[in-house]
Design a protein around this motif. Structure first.
Motif, PDB file in Angstrom:
ATOM      1  N   ARG A 102      21.082 -12.568   7.226  1.00 36.54           N
ATOM      2  CA  ARG A 102      20.021 -13.329   6.700  1.00 36.54           C
ATOM      3  C   ARG A 102      18.985 -14.001   7.334  1.00 36.54           C
ATOM      4  O   ARG A 102      19.358 -14.865   7.894  1.00 36.54           O
ATOM      5  N   GLY A 103      17.780 -13.290   7.600  1.00 38.02           N
ATOM      6  CA  GLY A 103      16.875 -13.882   8.513  1.00 38.02           C
ATOM      7  C   GLY A 103      16.228 -12.876   9.282  1.00 38.02           C
ATOM      8  O   GLY A 103      16.200 -11.848   8.995  1.00 38.02           O
ATOM      9  N   VAL A 104      15.144 -13.185  10.391  1.00 38.68           N
ATOM     10  CA  VAL A 104      14.499 -12.383  11.077  1.00 38.68           C
ATOM     11  C   VAL A 104      14.956 -12.166  12.318  1.00 38.68           C
ATOM     12  O   VAL A 104      15.321 -13.149  13.023  1.00 38.68           O
ATOM     13  N   PRO A 105      15.090 -10.711  12.687  1.00 35.73           N
ATOM     14  CA  PRO A 105      15.647 -10.318  13.890  1.00 35.73           C
ATOM     15  C   PRO A 105      14.796 -10.228  14.868  1.00 35.73           C
ATOM     16  O   PRO A 105      13.563  -9.651  14.288  1.00 35.73           O
ATOM     17  N   ILE A 106      14.630 -10.644  16.268  1.00 41.15           N
ATOM     18  CA  ILE A 106      13.510 -10.542  17.179  1.00 41.15           C
ATOM     19  C   ILE A 106      14.219  -9.654  18.341  1.00 41.15           C
ATOM     20  O   ILE A 106      15.157  -9.951  18.749  1.00 41.15           O
ATOM     21  N   VAL A 107      13.582  -8.765  18.644  1.00 44.95           N
ATOM     22  CA  VAL A 107      13.963  -7.752  19.645  1.00 44.95           C
ATOM     23  C   VAL A 107      12.843  -7.656  20.767  1.00 44.95           C
ATOM     24  O   VAL A 107      11.843  -7.785  20.493  1.00 44.95           O
ATOM     25  N   TYR A 108      13.385  -7.945  22.068  1.00 49.58           N
ATOM     26  CA  TYR A 108      12.845  -7.982  23.142  1.00 49.58           C
ATOM     27  C   TYR A 108      12.454  -6.464  23.817  1.00 49.58           C
ATOM     28  O   TYR A 108      13.542  -5.691  23.932  1.00 49.58           O
ATOM     29  N   TYR A 109      11.356  -5.989  24.114  1.00 44.93           N
ATOM     30  CA  TYR A 109      11.136  -4.500  24.542  1.00 44.93           C
ATOM     31  C   TYR A 109      12.472  -4.120  25.432  1.00 44.93           C
ATOM     32  O   TYR A 109      12.624  -4.888  26.286  1.00 44.93           O
ATOM     33  N   GLY A 110      12.591  -2.894  25.334  1.00 45.46           N
ATOM     34  CA  GLY A 110      13.790  -2.350  26.237  1.00 45.46           C
ATOM     35  C   GLY A 110      15.225  -2.700  25.847  1.00 45.46           C
ATOM     36  O   GLY A 110      16.000  -1.903  26.121  1.00 45.46           O
ATOM     37  N   GLU A 111      15.560  -3.557  25.004  1.00 51.62           N
ATOM     38  CA  GLU A 111      16.818  -3.807  24.481  1.00 51.62           C
ATOM     39  C   GLU A 111      17.191  -2.694  23.656  1.00 51.62           C
ATOM     40  O   GLU A 111      18.394  -2.452  23.685  1.00 51.62           O
ATOM     41  N   GLU A 112      16.164  -2.064  22.949  1.00 53.21           N
ATOM     42  CA  GLU A 112      16.455  -1.079  22.233  1.00 53.21           C
ATOM     43  C   GLU A 112      17.168   0.352  23.212  1.00 53.21           C
ATOM     44  O   GLU A 112      17.685   1.082  22.340  1.00 53.21           O
ATOM     45  N   ILE A 113      17.061   0.276  24.333  1.00 52.50           N
ATOM     46  CA  ILE A 113      17.728   1.093  25.063  1.00 52.50           C
ATOM     47  C   ILE A 113      18.362   0.782  26.095  1.00 52.50           C
ATOM     48  O   ILE A 113      19.093   1.108  27.228  1.00 52.50           O
ATOM     49  N   GLY A 114      19.018  -0.575  25.776  1.00 49.56           N
ATOM     50  CA  GLY A 114      19.919  -1.128  26.781  1.00 49.56           C
ATOM     51  C   GLY A 114      19.429  -1.210  28.234  1.00 49.56           C
ATOM     52  O   GLY A 114      20.350  -1.158  29.174  1.00 49.56           O
ATOM     53  N   ARG A 115      18.125  -1.730  28.387  1.00 54.85           N
ATOM     54  CA  ARG A 115      17.537  -1.660  29.312  1.00 54.85           C
ATOM     55  C   ARG A 115      17.990  -2.939  30.116  1.00 54.85           C
ATOM     56  O   ARG A 115      18.491  -3.900  29.764  1.00 54.85           O
ATOM     57  N   LYS A 116      18.553  -2.493  31.325  1.00 50.67           N
ATOM     58  CA  LYS A 116      19.220  -3.355  32.242  1.00 50.67           C
ATOM     59  C   LYS A 116      18.503  -4.616  32.942  1.00 50.67           C
ATOM     60  O   LYS A 116      17.517  -4.303  33.311  1.00 50.67           O
ATOM     61  N   GLU A 117      19.206  -5.586  33.428  1.00 50.54           N
ATOM     62  CA  GLU A 117      18.648  -6.839  34.091  1.00 50.54           C
ATOM     63  C   GLU A 117      18.559  -6.279  35.541  1.00 50.54           C
ATOM     64  O   GLU A 117      19.433  -5.388  35.825  1.00 50.54           O
ATOM     65  N   GLY A 118      17.636  -6.643  36.051  1.00 50.51           N
ATOM     66  CA  GLY A 118      17.302  -6.447  37.588  1.00 50.51           C
ATOM     67  C   GLY A 118      18.148  -7.033  38.558  1.00 50.51           C
ATOM     68  O   GLY A 118      18.887  -8.286  37.927  1.00 50.51           O
TER      69      GLY A 118
END
Ligand code: GLC
Ligand code: CA
Length: 547
Positions: A355-371
């Motif tokens: 219950r609440g608002v999900p907040i997604v940071y661009y790239g999370e949807e493709i599992g964009r990796k950390e540099g």
């Protein structure tokens, strides 16, 4: 919408970092025309509200969080006409727009500050916080970046205060003209139709009027959800002041008159009580605040169960919790899962079904990796301040220094520079496989992108997820997290197996499986949950509850 709950309580938010989303002119920096080109993609994913990190005029020393003109677009990102078109096109696609508003400070290149600094008698002197003092800073206040917040100005022989970096002087909200001017800025954008603001370090807006010294604390390292005790100081007098809580209400009141029913989401940090004070006991403060617990999750059912319990206890309806896995200041969550997509799916299912608002940071949807960029060569001003700290040490201590690593360009396809730019990207892009990119994942039914798409759409299709109450279901398996959402006669159940082994449960209910992942299955009686799998069941055919 068939229910009466405010739209912003039901939405999902997607954060775009303009520098890194899509370049359109080959200069290696993302821009508004680029974003425009990708709007259909974002819509296909199912995003409802887009939050943009700043694209106002800025020297870019903190990549836009140092603003030099609040009502113009930085030429590196485009023009005001591009921005207006972007807002229009977002609305056409039935999505909403949230702008980042840095009310706490400006850039030191902002004309207001240049004037303010020019002499102690300048009309803009009181726009900022100035104090006399020569050899020693006026008091012991430490800024959020771990050094004295006082900066000496040789020209006028006084100190100005900055709660972040020294090129980000804090505005003085005890001056009514500052307030009026900043409300004017909000009006400017609200009249252009924006649907809300993300308020940058809003916990820092007011400072103690009599500049008392902060008391000592034993804590040294800050965490994403607690800046108020750090660097051996309890930041009683430069963060989370009662005046900031009341100001939250003032801003809320000010924006409420707009017909688009805009909302505010605050970047604040501190105890739950502090967050609640920003929201207002009567929910008349900031509409939402970022809740950062998921930034340092432990991957086990108990952690997530407790988080749900806490949010139901401390932030019950009409409060609306938020669930944040990352942003442009934090290590990417996939990194903390060792890149394991199965675990990521579990986390995301939790994030979207709670219950609440999900907040997604661009790239999370493709599992964009950390540099893996070193602190030494970091472009991020925080990295510049801490050049000599080795990367492994920051990981070991659980602190985050070079934010370039979570700001790498979006990976669209496996063409040159991952489809981000034709030029030289402002931050390097690693070699990618098709399966690391949006295009590759869109064509794979088992990809993380598809999972996100399903999650966004389940929220759209089932109002019980957006507005329903939440109850934890206790099963005999502690490694399984299960909860139920209820709204009128609708009920939806979620089962997530965080354990290391397959679990088989006897779940004898009437209902319909609406989504399963990781090999989970249910035949109406037995439920099979392999490790890191989950299932969502729609029980709307069952007996209606009293709620
Ligand atoms: C916020 C922003 C961060 C920025 C800082 C100063 O924490 O998220 O990126 O550097 O404020 O504006
Ligand atoms: Ca560009």
């Amino acid at each position: 919408m068939e229910n009466k709950m405010e739209w912003w309580k039901q939405t999902s938010i997607y954060q775009i970092y303009p520098w890194s989303f899509q370049d359109s002119n080959g200069d290696g920096i993302g821009d508004l025309k680029g974003i425009l080109r990708r709007l259909d993609e974002i819509q296909t994913l199912g995003v409802e509200t887009i939050w943009f990190s700043p694209f106002y005029v800025s020297p870019g020393e903190d990549f836009g969080y140092d603003i030099a003109d609040y009502t113009n677009i930085d030429p590196r990102f485009g023009t005001m006409a591009d921005c207006e078109q972007l807002i229009r096109e977002i609305h056409k696609r039935k999505m909403r727009v949230v702008l980042d508003m840095v009310m706490n400070h400006t850039s030191d290149k902002h004309p207001w500050f240049l004037e303010s600094k020019s002499s102690t008698s300048n009309a803009k002197r009181d726009f900022y916080i100035w104090k006399k003092g020569t050899k020693k800073p006026p008091n012991n206040w430490i800024s959020m970046v771990g050094k004295s917040g006082w900066n000496y100005d040789k020209g006028t022989e006084e100190y100005y205060y900055s709660n972040f970096l020294s090129f980000q002087p804090d505005l003085n909200y005890r001056n009514p003209r500052v307030k009026k001017t900043m409300f004017g800025v909000l009006d400017f954008w609200l009249k252009k139709g924006v649907d809300g603001f993300r308020l940058d370090i809003f916990n820092s807006i007011y400072k103690d009027e009599s500049f008392r010294d902060n008391p000592f604390s034993l804590r040294f390292f800050p965490t994403p959800d607690n800046h108020d005790e750090a660097f051996f100081q309890k930041k009683q007098y430069n963060l989370n002041l009662p005046e900031s809580f009341s100001f939250a209400k003032e801003v809320r009141k000010h924006i409420s008159k707009y017909k688009q029913k805009p909302f505010l989401i605050g970047e604040v940090s501190g105890s739950d009580q502090v967050l609640k004070s920003f929201l207002g006991e009567k929910t008349d403060g900031l509409n939402l605040v970022f809740q950062f617990e998921l930034i340092h999750f432990s991957y086990n059912a108990d952690f997530f169960r407790k988080l749900l319990q806490k949010n139901e206890e401390i932030f019950p309806t009409p409060f609306t919790p938020t669930y944040v896995l990352g942003n442009h200041d934090q290590r990417r969550y996939i990194d903390r899962l060792g890149g394991d997509i199965r675990k990521a799916k579990l986390l995301v299912c939790f994030q979207f079904m709670a219950r609440g608002v999900p907040i997604v940071y661009y790239g999370e949807e493709i599992g964009r990796k950390e540099g893996k960029l070193s602190n030494f060569f970091g472009k991020d001003p925080i990295a510049k301040l801490n050049r000599f700290v080795p990367l492994f040490l920051t990981k070991l201590l659980g602190i985050y220094i070079n934010r370039d690593n979570c700001r790498l360009p979006m990976l669209w396809d496996d063409s040159q520079n991952a489809g981000f730019t034709n030029g030289k990207p402002w931050l390097p892009i690693e070699t990618v496989q098709a399966s690391d990119t949006v295009l590759g994942q869109k064509n794979d039914p088992n990809s993380l992108w598809k999972h996100y798409q399903t999650m966004f759409h389940i929220r759209k299709d089932f109002d019980v997820v957006r507005v329903g109450s939440l109850e934890i279901i206790h099963t005999e398996e502690p490694a399984i997290l299960s909860f139920e959402r209820r709204f009128k006669n609708k009920r939806l159940c979620v089962f997530l197996n965080f354990g290391k082994n397959q679990k088989d449960l006897n779940v004898d209910m009437k209902g319909k499986k609406i989504y399963a992942f990781g090999g989970a299955d249910w035949d109406g009686k037995m439920m099979h949950l392999p490790e890191h799998s989950g299932i969502i069941i729609d029980l709307q055919f069952a007996k209606s509850s009293n709620k």
